[in-house]
Design an enzyme around this catalytic site. Structure first.
Site, PDB file in Angstrom:
ATOM      1  CG  HIS A   1      81.536  23.749  54.549  1.00  0.00           C
ATOM      2  ND1 HIS A   1      82.861  23.508  54.824  1.00  0.00           N
ATOM      3  CD2 HIS A   1      81.200  24.836  55.298  1.00  0.00           C
ATOM      4  CE1 HIS A   1      83.300  24.400  55.683  1.00  0.00           C
ATOM      5  NE2 HIS A   1      82.314  25.225  55.986  1.00  0.00           N
TER       6      HIS A   1
ATOM      7  CG  MET B   1      86.070  25.681  59.428  1.00  0.00           C
ATOM      8  SD  MET B   1      85.843  24.580  58.011  1.00  0.00           S
ATOM      9  CE  MET B   1      87.295  24.955  57.013  1.00  0.00           C
TER      10      MET B   1
ATOM     11  CG  MET C   1      83.250  27.729  53.765  1.00  0.00           C
ATOM     12  SD  MET C   1      84.858  26.988  53.363  1.00  0.00           S
ATOM     13  CE  MET C   1      84.297  25.670  52.271  1.00  0.00           C
TER      14      MET C   1
ATOM     15  CG  ASP D   1      86.312  21.154  55.847  1.00  0.00           C
ATOM     16  OD1 ASP D   1      87.327  20.795  55.221  1.00  0.00           O
ATOM     17  OD2 ASP D   1      85.353  21.738  55.306  1.00  0.00           O
TER      18      ASP D   1
ATOM     19  CB  SER E   1      86.570  18.026  50.083  1.00  0.00           C
ATOM     20  OG  SER E   1      86.395  19.246  49.385  1.00  0.00           O
TER      21      SER E   1
ATOM     22  CG  MET F   1      84.919  28.008  49.147  1.00  0.00           C
ATOM     23  SD  MET F   1      86.721  27.827  49.044  1.00  0.00           S
ATOM     24  CE  MET F   1      86.932  26.207  49.775  1.00  0.00           C
TER      25      MET F   1
ATOM     26  CG  ASP G   1      84.744  22.326  50.784  1.00  0.00           C
ATOM     27  OD1 ASP G   1      84.274  22.508  51.918  1.00  0.00           O
ATOM     28  OD2 ASP G   1      85.590  21.451  50.533  1.00  0.00           O
TER      29      ASP G   1
ATOM     30  CG  HIS H   1      82.691  18.304  52.555  1.00  0.00           C
ATOM     31  ND1 HIS H   1      81.926  18.507  53.682  1.00  0.00           N
ATOM     32  CD2 HIS H   1      83.430  19.430  52.401  1.00  0.00           C
ATOM     33  CE1 HIS H   1      82.188  19.698  54.193  1.00  0.00           C
ATOM     34  NE2 HIS H   1      83.096  20.290  53.430  1.00  0.00           N
TER      35      HIS H   1
END
Length: 230
Positions: free
Chosen positions: A70, A141, A72, A177, A12, A41, A39, A37
């Site tokens: 990913h 998760m 979120m 993750d 990540s 957010m 992330d 990866h």
């Protein structure tokens, strides 16, 4: 059960040097990363704010493997096209992020990208059951989403096992993750996971000037799962 050679390690970049993403990505790929990866957010669905489509577009040219994005974020549907155009290979949305997950997964697939479904620790495996024919990946998760460096929640191992049984022969990855280390990786691969997101456990101690440490950390995770993934 996934074979050891099928296990993917997806560092990540949340744990990378934000000022040097290009060289960080090149370094982890050269040292054995299978996927990258990302992330995303929003400071709303989770209590942190990270990257948007423009950052993904900027780093896409450095990624030679798989760009695993990913999301979120909530709402999610309105941003799917932007992340697809930014170059994501896999786009994962959370089951908890909206009321119409069938529509979300269909929208991801309509862009030509692979569709992922993420489940928070408090969401049961059964939430994925009606969606299995629309997903290419289920992200479990093993920490509460929002921050890197959290401790692994062992309560999620049974969820992984349940999902693997539920998936049966479908070609669906189970991604983990949160809190992946050489100690926790064997637990989830034994339960049926085949993609391991690792942030601090890959990047810790290394840098673009010392990329061999990234390689050592990645190899340590691979070596740990060799004894259980047969």
């Amino acid at each position: 059960m996934p074979t050891q050679s099928a296990i993917k390690i997806a560092p990540s970049i949340l744990s990378a040097d934000f000022a040097d993403f290009g060289r960080e990505i090149q370094a982890i790929e050269a040292q054995g990363a299978d996927w990258v990866h990302v992330d995303v957010m929003d400071g709303h669905f989770v209590p942190n704010l990270t990257f948007g489509p423009q950052l993904c577009k900027a780093i896409r040219r450095h990624i030679k493997t798989v760009m695993d994005v990913h999301l979120m974020i909530s709402p999610v549907d309105t941003y799917i096209e932007a992340f697809a155009e930014a170059g994501a290979d896999i786009i994962t949305a959370h089951a908890e992020a909206g009321p119409h997950m069938h529509r979300t997964l269909q929208a991801i697939r309509a862009t030509g990208k692979k569709a992922g479904l993420a489940l928070n620790p408090g969401t049961p495996a059964e939430a994925a059951a009606p969606l299995l024919d629309l997903v290419d990946l289920i992200c479990v998760m093993t920490v509460n989403p929002g921050f890197g460096g959290q401790k692994f929640l062992h309560s999620q191992i049974d969820k992984v096992r349940s999902l693997r049984a539920m998936i049966g022969g479908r070609p669906i990855h189970i991604e983990i993750d949160g809190g992946i280390t050489p100690e926790t990786a064997p637990l989830v691969t034994a339960a049926g996971a085949d993609v391991l997101v690792a942030g601090s456990s890959v990047f810790s101690g290394g840098s673009v000037e010392r990329p061999e440490i990234y390689g050592r950390n990645i190899r340590a995770i691979r070596a740990a799962v060799e004894t259980v993934a047969v």
